[in-house]
Write a protein that holds these residues in place. Sequence first.
Motif, short mmCIF file in Angstrom:
data_model
loop_
_atom_site.label_atom_id
_atom_site.label_comp_id
_atom_site.label_asym_id
_atom_site.label_seq_id
_atom_site.Cartn_x
_atom_site.Cartn_y
_atom_site.Cartn_z
N ARG A 177 24.96 -15.02 12.47
CA ARG A 177 23.72 -15.69 12.79
C ARG A 177 23.06 -15.16 14.06
O ARG A 177 23.76 -14.72 14.98
CB ARG A 177 24.07 -17.14 13.09
CG ARG A 177 23.44 -18.14 12.20
CD ARG A 177 23.89 -19.52 12.65
NE ARG A 177 22.84 -20.46 12.29
CZ ARG A 177 22.67 -21.65 12.84
NH1 ARG A 177 23.48 -22.05 13.79
NH2 ARG A 177 21.69 -22.42 12.47
N MET A 178 21.77 -15.25 14.15
CA MET A 178 21.08 -14.90 15.38
C MET A 178 21.60 -15.81 16.49
O MET A 178 21.76 -17.01 16.29
CB MET A 178 19.58 -15.08 15.21
CG MET A 178 18.79 -14.52 16.37
SD MET A 178 17.02 -14.60 16.09
CE MET A 178 16.78 -13.40 14.80
N SER A 179 21.88 -15.22 17.66
CA SER A 179 22.52 -16.02 18.71
C SER A 179 21.88 -15.71 20.07
O SER A 179 21.00 -14.85 20.18
CB SER A 179 24.01 -15.70 18.77
OG SER A 179 24.15 -14.36 19.25
N ALA A 180 22.40 -16.42 21.08
CA ALA A 180 21.92 -16.21 22.45
C ALA A 180 22.07 -14.74 22.84
O ALA A 180 21.26 -14.21 23.61
CB ALA A 180 22.71 -17.09 23.41
N ALA A 181 23.09 -14.09 22.29
CA ALA A 181 23.33 -12.69 22.65
C ALA A 181 22.16 -11.79 22.22
O ALA A 181 21.94 -10.74 22.80
CB ALA A 181 24.63 -12.21 22.01
N HIS A 182 21.42 -12.20 21.20
CA HIS A 182 20.25 -11.42 20.79
C HIS A 182 19.03 -11.75 21.63
O HIS A 182 18.21 -10.90 21.92
CB HIS A 182 19.90 -11.71 19.33
CG HIS A 182 20.97 -11.31 18.36
ND1 HIS A 182 21.80 -12.23 17.76
CD2 HIS A 182 21.37 -10.10 17.93
CE1 HIS A 182 22.66 -11.59 16.97
NE2 HIS A 182 22.42 -10.30 17.06
N VAL A 183 18.91 -13.03 21.97
CA VAL A 183 17.67 -13.52 22.59
C VAL A 183 17.68 -13.34 24.11
O VAL A 183 16.68 -12.91 24.70
CB VAL A 183 17.45 -15.01 22.21
CG1 VAL A 183 16.23 -15.58 22.90
CG2 VAL A 183 17.33 -15.14 20.68
N ALA A 184 18.83 -13.67 24.73
CA ALA A 184 18.88 -13.69 26.20
C ALA A 184 18.49 -12.34 26.83
O ALA A 184 17.71 -12.32 27.79
CB ALA A 184 20.25 -14.15 26.67
N PRO A 185 18.99 -11.20 26.32
CA PRO A 185 18.62 -9.93 26.97
C PRO A 185 17.11 -9.67 26.93
O PRO A 185 16.55 -9.09 27.87
CB PRO A 185 19.35 -8.87 26.11
CG PRO A 185 20.40 -9.60 25.36
CD PRO A 185 19.95 -11.01 25.22
#
Lengths: 251, 201
Positions: free
Chosen positions: A199-207
């Motif tokens: 699933r799309m996660s914070a690891a994709h969005v935060a950077p």
Amino acid sequence: MTETFVPPTRFAVPGRIAVSNRAAAVWQTATLTEIRRETPHAATFRFAVPGWQGHLPGQHLMLRLTAEDGYGAQRHYSIASPPEDAGHIELTLDHVEGGEVSGWFHTVAEPGDEVQVRGPLSGFFAWPGDRPALLIGAGSGVVPLMSMVRHHRAQGSTVPLRLLVSARSPQELIYAREYGDETTPVFTRDAAAGVPVGRMSAAHVAPLLDRAPPGGWEAYVCGSNGFAEHASRLLVEAGQPVHRIRIERFG
Amino acid sequence: MNVTRGFTGRPRVHHPGLPPGQYDAGDDWPVLSAEVTPDLAAADWSFRIDGLVAEPRTWSWDAAHALAPSAYEGDIHCVTSWSKFGVRFGGVSLDAFLGLVRPDATATHAVAYSHTGYTTNLPLTDLTGGRAWIAWEYDGRPLPAEHGGPARLLVPHLYFWKSAKWIAGLRILDHDEPGFWEQNGYHARGNPWEEQRYSGD
Ligand SMILES: Cc1cc2nc3c(=O)[nH]c(=O)nc-3n(C[C@H](O)[C@H](O)[C@H](O)COP(=O)(O)OP(=O)(O)OC[C@H]3O[C@@H](n4cnc5c(N)ncnc54)[C@H](O)[C@@H]3O)c2cc1C
């Protein structure tokens, strides 16, 4: 008049553009000129609409099919093509199991067929190309975002633009061949060897938020309601201001 | 009429409750809102009526629940063309709130605004006479947040974008003032039986 009170609000994002009332009220004939398969479940339908007054990336339209007995079915579809493609519009439809309108498109429609459209509608989800845009979509939710990417390219724009797109697998990724450096695909079920699945996660969005351009992003989220809830929460948790998140839910 | 080649539509029984251009969503209840669903606890919810009224007032969750309960059982219609039959909402009739603030004789319209900043405009006559509610229950349970919980406006005889989610207040006016979707091309009133979808309809 007595004193009025307005609660502190965080949303209140105004529409990006004024919508032409006349265009929104008039049904126009759109003639199907081409069908392009995108994935096993989605295809793009290209129409000639000579009277189309233009649109901004992100806008949608209302489409109507009419049966012999006068029964009409109306559905909303986002516009996939950029405004530069004057006189034409492209829609990309998922084949919904048992779907009345998408079913007709995927099993009956042929070039030469005519349908009715009205629009463009809603200036809220529109992106005129002026502000750095962070686009997040899943499934057919990538359709209005692709109009933005295409517009960005057609203009040779240098305004920062990033696209995070979620699909079940590379085979299900709509417009797969068209993405460039601006895009990060996220696969939830299957991917090529070595590519993570999930699933799309914070690891994709935060950077993306950590490296936001000056003035920050305008975020556009599009997809099913479940995805829109998930992605908008990730954005908020990563620090994106609530009032700079625009959401288009496909229902 | 522009008949679409080969389009028959789904086999259908005419439902007298279905306005033109609408279809029966059955058990589905699509969610349509342009903003992030707010985290709004019942204890933090409040509802205010001000503007052209004798006595502006703000109700807390408990104060609103102290008013006489009133339920709506019937149909709802969304401008994106789904309708839902026989839904049940529980809350308080807007008449109960308006009776306490007493709108001026010159009042004609209201702007409903939500805790997120969303607004929508309505003629006062659409909000009175037992046709509008502040609703906090759906099907006997607390209204889910994505559908406007803890409390939303409910004006079931108009398209559902008028039933502002996360309702925060009503400002009573002596003129019409377009709200969020109305400024984005939607109709000022939104009567589903007259298909008032977009401005110009
Ligand atoms: C702003 C907006 C933009 C959109 N953009 C896009 C887009 O770009 N691309 C896209 O693909 N979609 C888009 N959608 C979704 C689109 O509008 C339709 O909802 C979708 O195409 C399904 O319509 P349909 O007529 O094929 O299915 P429907 O006939 O509406 O059926 C939907 C589901 O309900 C079931 N169903 C409903 N009624 C019955 C019945 N009587 N009998 C049996 N089954 C039933 C169907 O089996 C199916 O699972 C958008 C929606 C919105 C609101």
